[in-house]
Design a protein around this motif. Sequence first.
Motif, PDB file in Angstrom:
ATOM      1  N   UNK A 180       0.825  -1.198   0.000  1.00  0.00           N
ATOM      2  CA  UNK A 180       0.000   0.000   0.000  1.00  0.00           C
ATOM      3  C   UNK A 180       0.864   1.255   0.000  1.00  0.00           C
ATOM      4  N   UNK A 181       1.953   1.225   0.732  1.00  0.00           N
ATOM      5  CA  UNK A 181       2.804   2.408   0.810  1.00  0.00           C
ATOM      6  C   UNK A 181       3.572   2.660  -0.481  1.00  0.00           C
ATOM      7  N   UNK A 182       3.719   1.635  -1.308  1.00  0.00           N
ATOM      8  CA  UNK A 182       4.448   1.800  -2.564  1.00  0.00           C
ATOM      9  C   UNK A 182       3.564   2.333  -3.687  1.00  0.00           C
ATOM     10  N   UNK A 183       2.268   2.416  -3.464  1.00  0.00           N
ATOM     11  CA  UNK A 183       1.373   2.887  -4.510  1.00  0.00           C
ATOM     12  C   UNK A 183       1.487   4.401  -4.648  1.00  0.00           C
ATOM     13  N   UNK A 184       1.370   4.904  -5.860  1.00  0.00           N
ATOM     14  CA  UNK A 184       1.474   6.356  -6.058  1.00  0.00           C
ATOM     15  C   UNK A 184       0.287   7.089  -5.428  1.00  0.00           C
ATOM     16  N   UNK A 185       0.484   8.343  -5.145  1.00  0.00           N
ATOM     17  CA  UNK A 185      -0.540   9.133  -4.465  1.00  0.00           C
ATOM     18  C   UNK A 185      -1.763   9.398  -5.337  1.00  0.00           C
ATOM     19  N   UNK A 218       5.058   8.566  -3.640  1.00  0.00           N
ATOM     20  CA  UNK A 218       4.247   7.476  -3.118  1.00  0.00           C
ATOM     21  C   UNK A 218       3.833   7.802  -1.690  1.00  0.00           C
ATOM     22  N   UNK A 219       2.983   6.961  -1.147  1.00  0.00           N
ATOM     23  CA  UNK A 219       2.561   7.149   0.241  1.00  0.00           C
ATOM     24  C   UNK A 219       3.759   7.045   1.181  1.00  0.00           C
ATOM     25  N   UNK A 220       4.688   6.194   0.831  1.00  0.00           N
ATOM     26  CA  UNK A 220       5.881   6.007   1.654  1.00  0.00           C
ATOM     27  C   UNK A 220       6.710   7.283   1.722  1.00  0.00           C
ATOM     28  N   UNK A 221       6.728   8.041   0.628  1.00  0.00           N
ATOM     29  CA  UNK A 221       7.490   9.289   0.612  1.00  0.00           C
ATOM     30  C   UNK A 221       6.897  10.338   1.548  1.00  0.00           C
ATOM     31  N   UNK A 222       5.604  10.211   1.850  1.00  0.00           N
ATOM     32  CA  UNK A 222       4.936  11.214   2.668  1.00  0.00           C
ATOM     33  C   UNK A 222       5.029  10.917   4.166  1.00  0.00           C
ATOM     34  N   UNK A 223       5.601   9.787   4.557  1.00  0.00           N
ATOM     35  CA  UNK A 223       5.736   9.458   5.969  1.00  0.00           C
ATOM     36  C   UNK A 223       6.738  10.379   6.646  1.00  0.00           C
ATOM     37  N   UNK A 224       6.537  10.571   7.932  1.00  0.00           N
ATOM     38  CA  UNK A 224       7.431  11.422   8.710  1.00  0.00           C
ATOM     39  C   UNK A 224       8.720  10.653   8.988  1.00  0.00           C
ATOM     40  N   UNK A 225       9.825  11.266   8.657  1.00  0.00           N
ATOM     41  CA  UNK A 225      11.140  10.688   8.927  1.00  0.00           C
ATOM     42  C   UNK A 225      11.868  11.637   9.871  1.00  0.00           C
ATOM     43  N   UNK A 226      11.912  11.303  11.166  1.00  0.00           N
ATOM     44  CA  UNK A 226      12.611  12.209  12.085  1.00  0.00           C
ATOM     45  C   UNK A 226      14.107  12.202  11.817  1.00  0.00           C
ATOM     46  N   UNK A 227      14.673  13.361  11.917  1.00  0.00           N
ATOM     47  CA  UNK A 227      16.123  13.440  11.727  1.00  0.00           C
ATOM     48  C   UNK A 227      16.806  12.989  13.007  1.00  0.00           C
ATOM     49  N   UNK A 228      18.017  12.522  12.928  1.00  0.00           N
ATOM     50  CA  UNK A 228      18.723  12.067  14.129  1.00  0.00           C
ATOM     51  C   UNK A 228      18.872  13.171  15.176  1.00  0.00           C
ATOM     52  N   UNK A 229      18.906  14.444  14.765  1.00  0.00           N
ATOM     53  CA  UNK A 229      19.053  15.545  15.721  1.00  0.00           C
ATOM     54  C   UNK A 229      17.830  15.659  16.621  1.00  0.00           C
ATOM     55  N   UNK A 230      16.618  15.468  16.068  1.00  0.00           N
ATOM     56  CA  UNK A 230      15.412  15.586  16.890  1.00  0.00           C
ATOM     57  C   UNK A 230      15.266  14.409  17.833  1.00  0.00           C
TER      58      UNK A 230
END
Length: 110
Positions: free
Chosen positions: A61-66, A74-86
């Motif tokens: 599901x996450x690999x499907x385009x928006x 894709x949906x996966x690109x829109x997920x929150x990725x915290x940076x190591x600093x935070x």
Amino acid sequence: MELLKQAICSPTKQNVQCVDEAFQSFYKDVRALIYLSNVIYYNAINYDKTMQKQYNREVLTLDQPLQGENEGPTHKDMLYHPSPDTIDGIACESMGDYMENPHYIKPFKP
């Protein structure tokens, strides 16, 4: 090539037979090589079709385009990725540390 020259220059029955036997042997080798080449080619095509069919069945599901297009985010690109600093900056160890109003924090009584 020498057998062919001998058969042309001195066309005896034995020389012609040697050329025929050499050609038949060569022809069998070529047919075997063509057969193996075709087997490899068509098996590669069938393998690719099988893998593509399996991939299309198991699309995440996450690999499907928006927006239904084949390319783009894709949906996966829109997920929150915290940076190591935070992540390193967070010093809280319990939920109580995140609560601003102490009225909501009740002590646990078993």
